[in-house]
Write a protein that holds these residues in place. Structure first.
Motif, PDB file in Angstrom:
ATOM      1  N   HIS A   1      35.510  36.155  10.816  1.00  0.00           N
ATOM      2  CA  HIS A   1      35.937  36.971  11.953  1.00  0.00           C
ATOM      3  C   HIS A   1      34.850  37.017  13.020  1.00  0.00           C
ATOM      4  O   HIS A   1      33.678  36.806  12.739  1.00  0.00           O
ATOM      5  CB  HIS A   1      36.249  38.401  11.504  1.00  0.00           C
ATOM      6  N   PHE A   2      35.274  37.349  14.223  1.00  0.00           N
ATOM      7  CA  PHE A   2      34.366  37.654  15.317  1.00  0.00           C
ATOM      8  C   PHE A   2      34.438  39.159  15.484  1.00  0.00           C
ATOM      9  O   PHE A   2      35.483  39.695  15.852  1.00  0.00           O
ATOM     10  CB  PHE A   2      34.804  36.946  16.601  1.00  0.00           C
ATOM     11  N   VAL A   3      33.346  39.830  15.176  1.00  0.00           N
ATOM     12  CA  VAL A   3      33.304  41.296  15.175  1.00  0.00           C
ATOM     13  C   VAL A   3      32.403  41.759  16.317  1.00  0.00           C
ATOM     14  O   VAL A   3      31.273  41.290  16.445  1.00  0.00           O
ATOM     15  CB  VAL A   3      32.761  41.832  13.828  1.00  0.00           C
ATOM     16  N   VAL A   4      32.909  42.662  17.134  1.00  0.00           N
ATOM     17  CA  VAL A   4      32.115  43.227  18.223  1.00  0.00           C
ATOM     18  C   VAL A   4      31.839  44.689  17.891  1.00  0.00           C
ATOM     19  O   VAL A   4      32.769  45.472  17.670  1.00  0.00           O
ATOM     20  CB  VAL A   4      32.847  43.128  19.577  1.00  0.00           C
TER      21      VAL A   4
ATOM     22  N   PRO B   1      40.147  37.496  14.185  1.00  0.00           N
ATOM     23  CA  PRO B   1      40.000  36.401  13.207  1.00  0.00           C
ATOM     24  C   PRO B   1      39.614  35.097  13.901  1.00  0.00           C
ATOM     25  O   PRO B   1      40.021  34.849  15.040  1.00  0.00           O
ATOM     26  CB  PRO B   1      41.375  36.296  12.553  1.00  0.00           C
ATOM     27  N   LEU B   2      38.833  34.288  13.206  1.00  0.00           N
ATOM     28  CA  LEU B   2      38.465  32.973  13.703  1.00  0.00           C
ATOM     29  C   LEU B   2      39.437  31.956  13.147  1.00  0.00           C
ATOM     30  O   LEU B   2      39.849  32.045  11.991  1.00  0.00           O
ATOM     31  CB  LEU B   2      37.046  32.613  13.276  1.00  0.00           C
ATOM     32  N   VAL B   3      39.791  30.995  13.962  1.00  0.00           N
ATOM     33  CA  VAL B   3      40.694  29.945  13.517  1.00  0.00           C
ATOM     34  C   VAL B   3      39.854  28.872  12.826  1.00  0.00           C
ATOM     35  O   VAL B   3      38.862  28.416  13.401  1.00  0.00           O
ATOM     36  CB  VAL B   3      41.445  29.337  14.730  1.00  0.00           C
TER      37      VAL B   3
ATOM     38  N   GLN C   1      33.111  25.870  15.609  1.00  0.00           N
ATOM     39  CA  GLN C   1      33.469  26.554  14.376  1.00  0.00           C
ATOM     40  C   GLN C   1      32.329  27.480  13.954  1.00  0.00           C
ATOM     41  O   GLN C   1      31.160  27.237  14.265  1.00  0.00           O
ATOM     42  CB  GLN C   1      33.762  25.555  13.274  1.00  0.00           C
ATOM     43  N   SER C   2      32.703  28.514  13.204  1.00  0.00           N
ATOM     44  CA  SER C   2      31.729  29.495  12.753  1.00  0.00           C
ATOM     45  C   SER C   2      32.197  30.138  11.460  1.00  0.00           C
ATOM     46  O   SER C   2      33.399  30.317  11.245  1.00  0.00           O
ATOM     47  CB  SER C   2      31.558  30.577  13.830  1.00  0.00           C
ATOM     48  N   ALA C   3      31.242  30.498  10.625  1.00  0.00           N
ATOM     49  CA  ALA C   3      31.554  31.241   9.408  1.00  0.00           C
ATOM     50  C   ALA C   3      31.832  32.701   9.718  1.00  0.00           C
ATOM     51  O   ALA C   3      32.368  33.431   8.891  1.00  0.00           O
ATOM     52  CB  ALA C   3      30.401  31.130   8.409  1.00  0.00           C
ATOM     53  N   GLY C   4      31.483  33.122  10.926  1.00  0.00           N
ATOM     54  CA  GLY C   4      31.669  34.502  11.367  1.00  0.00           C
ATOM     55  C   GLY C   4      30.579  34.879  12.348  1.00  0.00           C
ATOM     56  O   GLY C   4      29.496  34.292  12.342  1.00  0.00           O
ATOM     57  N   VAL C   5      30.887  35.823  13.213  1.00  0.00           N
ATOM     58  CA  VAL C   5      29.920  36.297  14.205  1.00  0.00           C
ATOM     59  C   VAL C   5      30.049  37.812  14.307  1.00  0.00           C
ATOM     60  O   VAL C   5      31.157  38.341  14.368  1.00  0.00           O
ATOM     61  CB  VAL C   5      30.157  35.676  15.600  1.00  0.00           C
TER      62      VAL C   5
END
Length: 118
Positions: A102-105, A115-117, A67-71
């Motif tokens: 979210h995972f942003v590249v 979006p992260l689940v 899990q992550s708050a966002g990357v």
């Protein structure tokens, strides 16, 4: 906003984020040598979005279910530090409002958002 800057993030960008009023925990300053798998729970516990240039975070989040708050993953290879920092600052108005959850590249040519689940 709160961020955890991986050891590979440019000091110039960390300084810019702090000057803009963000709370930035730098792994280089506080957790030097920590494994990526150790940084994700730390960031999540403190509700920090991870900023990194390390592809391992994508593997940890999407393949291993961490899990992550966002990357925010910076994919601007072989560019001098000033150019990488300038690109990050250029796209920041688009990235900042959507990075949590979210995972942003970020690449030279654009931005991808997934979006992260929970």
């Amino acid at each position: 906003m709160k961020f955890l800057a991986d050891e590979n993030l440019e000091r110039e960008f960390i300084r810019w984020l702090r000057d803009a009023g963000h709370d930035v925990l730098s792994a280089a300053e506080s957790s030097s040598g920590a494994e990526d798998a150790e940084l994700l729970p730390l960031a999540l516990d403190q509700a920090r979005v991870v900023i990194t240039g390390d592809l391992d975070f994508g593997e940890l989040v999407f393949l291993h279910g961490h899990q992550s708050a966002g990357v925010i993953l910076i994919r601007i290879e072989s560019a001098p530090v000033p150019l990488r920092t300038a690109r990050l600052i250029e796209v920041w108005p688009e990235v900042e409002p959507i990075c949590a959850g979210h995972f942003v590249v970020v690449s030279r040519s654009g931005i991808r958002i997934r979006p992260l689940v929970p």
